[in-house]
Design a protein around this motif. Sequence first.
Motif, PDB file in Angstrom:
ATOM      1  N   PHE A  13     -34.169 -18.056  74.873  1.00  0.00           N
ATOM      2  CA  PHE A  13     -33.195 -17.456  73.944  1.00  0.00           C
ATOM      3  C   PHE A  13     -33.373 -18.096  72.579  1.00  0.00           C
ATOM      4  N   ALA A  14     -32.783 -17.452  71.578  1.00  0.00           N
ATOM      5  CA  ALA A  14     -32.789 -18.021  70.228  1.00  0.00           C
ATOM      6  C   ALA A  14     -31.498 -18.808  70.043  1.00  0.00           C
ATOM      7  N   LEU A  15     -31.640 -19.990  69.501  1.00  0.00           N
ATOM      8  CA  LEU A  15     -30.478 -20.840  69.240  1.00  0.00           C
ATOM      9  C   LEU A  15     -30.228 -20.851  67.734  1.00  0.00           C
ATOM     10  N   ASP A  16     -29.034 -20.437  67.341  1.00  0.00           N
ATOM     11  CA  ASP A  16     -28.647 -20.455  65.930  1.00  0.00           C
ATOM     12  C   ASP A  16     -27.698 -21.615  65.702  1.00  0.00           C
ATOM     13  N   LEU A  17     -28.093 -22.535  64.871  1.00  0.00           N
ATOM     14  CA  LEU A  17     -27.194 -23.647  64.513  1.00  0.00           C
ATOM     15  C   LEU A  17     -26.576 -23.288  63.168  1.00  0.00           C
ATOM     16  N   ASP A  18     -25.323 -22.873  63.205  1.00  0.00           N
ATOM     17  CA  ASP A  18     -24.682 -22.364  61.991  1.00  0.00           C
ATOM     18  C   ASP A  18     -23.206 -22.750  61.932  1.00  0.00           C
ATOM     19  N   ASP A  19     -22.844 -23.782  62.693  1.00  0.00           N
ATOM     20  CA  ASP A  19     -21.445 -24.223  62.724  1.00  0.00           C
ATOM     21  C   ASP A  19     -21.448 -25.752  62.748  1.00  0.00           C
ATOM     22  N   ALA A  20     -20.400 -26.346  62.240  1.00  0.00           N
ATOM     23  CA  ALA A  20     -20.293 -27.813  62.280  1.00  0.00           C
ATOM     24  C   ALA A  20     -18.840 -28.174  62.520  1.00  0.00           C
ATOM     25  N   GLY A  21     -18.626 -29.332  63.084  1.00  0.00           N
ATOM     26  CA  GLY A  21     -17.256 -29.757  63.336  1.00  0.00           C
ATOM     27  C   GLY A  21     -17.171 -31.258  63.489  1.00  0.00           C
ATOM     28  N   HIS A  22     -15.934 -31.723  63.597  1.00  0.00           N
ATOM     29  CA  HIS A  22     -15.649 -33.159  63.728  1.00  0.00           C
ATOM     30  C   HIS A  22     -14.645 -33.325  64.849  1.00  0.00           C
ATOM     31  N   TRP A  23     -15.016 -34.125  65.850  1.00  0.00           N
ATOM     32  CA  TRP A  23     -14.065 -34.471  66.909  1.00  0.00           C
ATOM     33  C   TRP A  23     -13.653 -35.919  66.668  1.00  0.00           C
TER      34      TRP A  23
ATOM     35  N   ARG B  82     -32.501 -21.485  62.908  1.00  0.00           N
ATOM     36  CA  ARG B  82     -32.746 -20.762  64.165  1.00  0.00           C
ATOM     37  C   ARG B  82     -33.983 -21.354  64.826  1.00  0.00           C
ATOM     38  N   THR B  83     -33.882 -21.581  66.119  1.00  0.00           N
ATOM     39  CA  THR B  83     -35.057 -22.041  66.855  1.00  0.00           C
ATOM     40  C   THR B  83     -35.120 -21.329  68.200  1.00  0.00           C
ATOM     41  N   ASP B  84     -36.318 -20.978  68.613  1.00  0.00           N
ATOM     42  CA  ASP B  84     -36.482 -20.312  69.912  1.00  0.00           C
ATOM     43  C   ASP B  84     -36.611 -21.368  70.994  1.00  0.00           C
ATOM     44  N   ILE B  85     -35.835 -21.183  72.042  1.00  0.00           N
ATOM     45  CA  ILE B  85     -35.819 -22.158  73.142  1.00  0.00           C
ATOM     46  C   ILE B  85     -36.673 -21.608  74.287  1.00  0.00           C
ATOM     47  N   HIS B  86     -37.716 -22.372  74.629  1.00  0.00           N
ATOM     48  CA  HIS B  86     -38.656 -21.938  75.673  1.00  0.00           C
ATOM     49  C   HIS B  86     -38.592 -22.830  76.909  1.00  0.00           C
ATOM     50  N   HIS B  87     -37.872 -23.918  76.825  1.00  0.00           N
ATOM     51  CA  HIS B  87     -37.804 -24.813  77.990  1.00  0.00           C
ATOM     52  C   HIS B  87     -36.554 -25.688  77.902  1.00  0.00           C
ATOM     53  N   PHE B  88     -36.244 -26.349  79.002  1.00  0.00           N
ATOM     54  CA  PHE B  88     -35.180 -27.355  78.990  1.00  0.00           C
ATOM     55  C   PHE B  88     -35.735 -28.598  79.682  1.00  0.00           C
TER      56      PHE B  88
END
Length: 175
Positions: free
Chosen positions: A71-81, A145-151
């Motif tokens: 799947f494609a992973l979109d990193l487009d959010d940020a937060g603080h816990w 955006r990065t395509d994920i091909h493995h874990f």
Amino acid sequence: MATQRLFFALELPAPLQQQLVQWRADNFAAEAGKPVEAANLHLTLAFLGEVGDETSRKLQLLASRIVQPGFALDLDDAGHWPRPGVVWLGCQRAPRGLLQLASLLRAQAARHGCAQSAQPFHPHVTLLRHAASQVALPARGFHWRTDIHHFALFASNVTRGRTRYQALARWPLLS
Ligand code: 2AM
């Protein structure tokens, strides 16, 4: 019995890790928190905790049988816990494939005695630890955006106060 601190995670390509480190340096004050090293930037799917060899082997066998598309992973959010003191990057809309993979790995881990957090799974890449109680977050509009091909399965090792993650095994997702 010897144990290792293990977790399943998505690796980020090295060029993306470098881009994130540069963006972090440009967008966060030095006092905001302790930066996670570039090579350690990852997205955890399932945290296993301290695990013995037999459980590790069983969970690796189950992981090797997972058949799922990438799947494609979109990193487009940020937060603080503030409670764990974490500043993170995540997705405004997590891909279904990511949620399915994490859900399966977390269920398999739980069935093998690796207690899973009662908190809902919130996919994230930790950028800063020991974060201050107030952190100014960059305005939205960033996007990688990065395509994920493995874990992968990682061991977390701390030597002389420095955390390193070592990939023990990797499994492909279908292309
Ligand atoms: P974090 O980045 O939000 O701290 C290795 O420690 C990885 O496992 C990190 O990504 C960390 O998440 C995650 N992790 C550590 N302890 C955890 C826990 N008790 N529950 C869920 N994830 C955990």
